[in-house]
Motif scaffolding. Structure first.
Motif, PDB file in Angstrom:
ATOM      1  N   LYS A 271       0.809  -1.226   0.000  1.00 44.65           N
ATOM      2  CA  LYS A 271       0.000   0.000   0.000  1.00 44.65           C
ATOM      3  C   LYS A 271       0.837   1.269   0.000  1.00 44.65           C
ATOM      4  N   GLY A 272       2.167   1.150   0.025  1.00 47.65           N
ATOM      5  CA  GLY A 272       3.017   2.338  -0.016  1.00 47.65           C
ATOM      6  C   GLY A 272       4.041   2.361   1.103  1.00 47.65           C
ATOM      7  N   ASP A 273       4.710   3.508   1.221  1.00 45.51           N
ATOM      8  CA  ASP A 273       5.736   3.678   2.246  1.00 45.51           C
ATOM      9  C   ASP A 273       5.100   3.860   3.619  1.00 45.51           C
ATOM     10  N   LEU A 274       5.816   3.367   4.629  1.00 50.80           N
ATOM     11  CA  LEU A 274       5.254   3.335   5.977  1.00 50.80           C
ATOM     12  C   LEU A 274       6.338   3.615   7.006  1.00 50.80           C
ATOM     13  N   LEU A 275       5.980   4.321   8.064  1.00 52.06           N
ATOM     14  CA  LEU A 275       6.831   4.519   9.222  1.00 52.06           C
ATOM     15  C   LEU A 275       6.126   3.826  10.390  1.00 52.06           C
ATOM     16  N   MET A 276       6.810   2.892  11.038  1.00 54.47           N
ATOM     17  CA  MET A 276       6.221   2.117  12.131  1.00 54.47           C
ATOM     18  C   MET A 276       7.042   2.329  13.408  1.00 54.47           C
ATOM     19  N   LEU A 277       6.351   2.648  14.492  1.00 54.21           N
ATOM     20  CA  LEU A 277       6.992   2.886  15.779  1.00 54.21           C
ATOM     21  C   LEU A 277       6.669   1.741  16.724  1.00 54.21           C
ATOM     22  N   LEU A 278       7.718   1.131  17.279  1.00 57.07           N
ATOM     23  CA  LEU A 278       7.544   0.011  18.187  1.00 57.07           C
ATOM     24  C   LEU A 278       8.041   0.362  19.580  1.00 57.07           C
ATOM     25  N   ALA A 279       7.309  -0.058  20.586  1.00 54.32           N
ATOM     26  CA  ALA A 279       7.749   0.020  21.977  1.00 54.32           C
ATOM     27  C   ALA A 279       8.095  -1.401  22.386  1.00 54.32           C
ATOM     28  N   ILE A 280       9.300  -1.599  22.907  1.00 53.38           N
ATOM     29  CA  ILE A 280       9.780  -2.950  23.240  1.00 53.38           C
ATOM     30  C   ILE A 280      10.295  -2.969  24.672  1.00 53.38           C
ATOM     31  N   ARG A 281       9.842  -3.952  25.426  1.00 58.23           N
ATOM     32  CA  ARG A 281      10.384  -4.205  26.759  1.00 58.23           C
ATOM     33  C   ARG A 281      11.076  -5.556  26.699  1.00 58.23           C
ATOM     34  N   TYR A 282      12.275  -5.637  27.245  1.00 53.90           N
ATOM     35  CA  TYR A 282      13.047  -6.876  27.178  1.00 53.90           C
ATOM     36  C   TYR A 282      13.486  -7.338  28.548  1.00 53.90           C
TER      37      TYR A 282
END
Length: 165
Positions: free
Chosen positions: A154-165
């Motif tokens: 569907k096109g270009d995308l910016l994805m933001l992830l929050a990660i706890r390790y």
């Protein structure tokens, strides 16, 4: 996005991965994002196939991501991604704060890994062809914000992830 179950159990069940933002990047016809760089998670500078650079940041309203702001920018030096090893069938995209992005061009997916000393652990697989990664670890908790930039059908995308390790 699918999260690796072994990643979730590696920290006594306290780990998690959440998408806390996803934005389509709308560019003029024929223009697409081919790279991204940032010293942290955001703002991030995107490089297009027309050698144009765009500075992308988010607007927060009541502690939530509300919108994306995109402005023309000067182009910073683009880092050269040197693969720390090899994962068969995947191309190394880049590394930020120990997170590495590996693209499977055929499947259109990105494997996100986290370095732990000499080893790397699978974190999640994202349904996009990533062209850039940025991240920032929290100074006071075992967590990170990771930004992936890439393309989907569907096109270009910016994805933001929050990660706890």
């Amino acid at each position: 996005m699918s999260v690796d179950p072994l990643f979730l159990t590696a920290s006594n069940g306290l780990a998690w991965v959440n998408i806390y933002g996803g934005f389509r990047i709308v560019l003029p016809r024929g223009e697409r994002v081919v790279g991204a760089t940032s010293p942290g998670s955001l703002p991030i500078t995107l490089l297009t196939n027309r050698r144009r650079c765009l500075l992308v940041s988010t607007n927060n309203v009541d502690g939530r991501l509300a919108s994306l702001t995109i402005n023309d920018s000067s182009c910073p030096p683009q880092p050269v991604a040197t693969a720390p090893g090899e994962i068969p069938g995947r191309r190394f995209v880049g590394e930020a704060w120990g997170y590495r992005a590996w693209v499977d061009e055929r499947a259109g997916t990105t494997l996100l890994t986290k370095s732990r000393g000499a080893t790397a652990q699978s974190v999640a697989t994202v349904q996009m062809r990533t062209v850039g990664i940025s991240a920032l670890d929290s100074p006071d908790s075992p967590s990170s914000n990771v930004t992936l930039v890439g393309s989907t059908k569907k096109g270009d995308l910016l994805m933001l992830l929050a990660i706890r390790y």
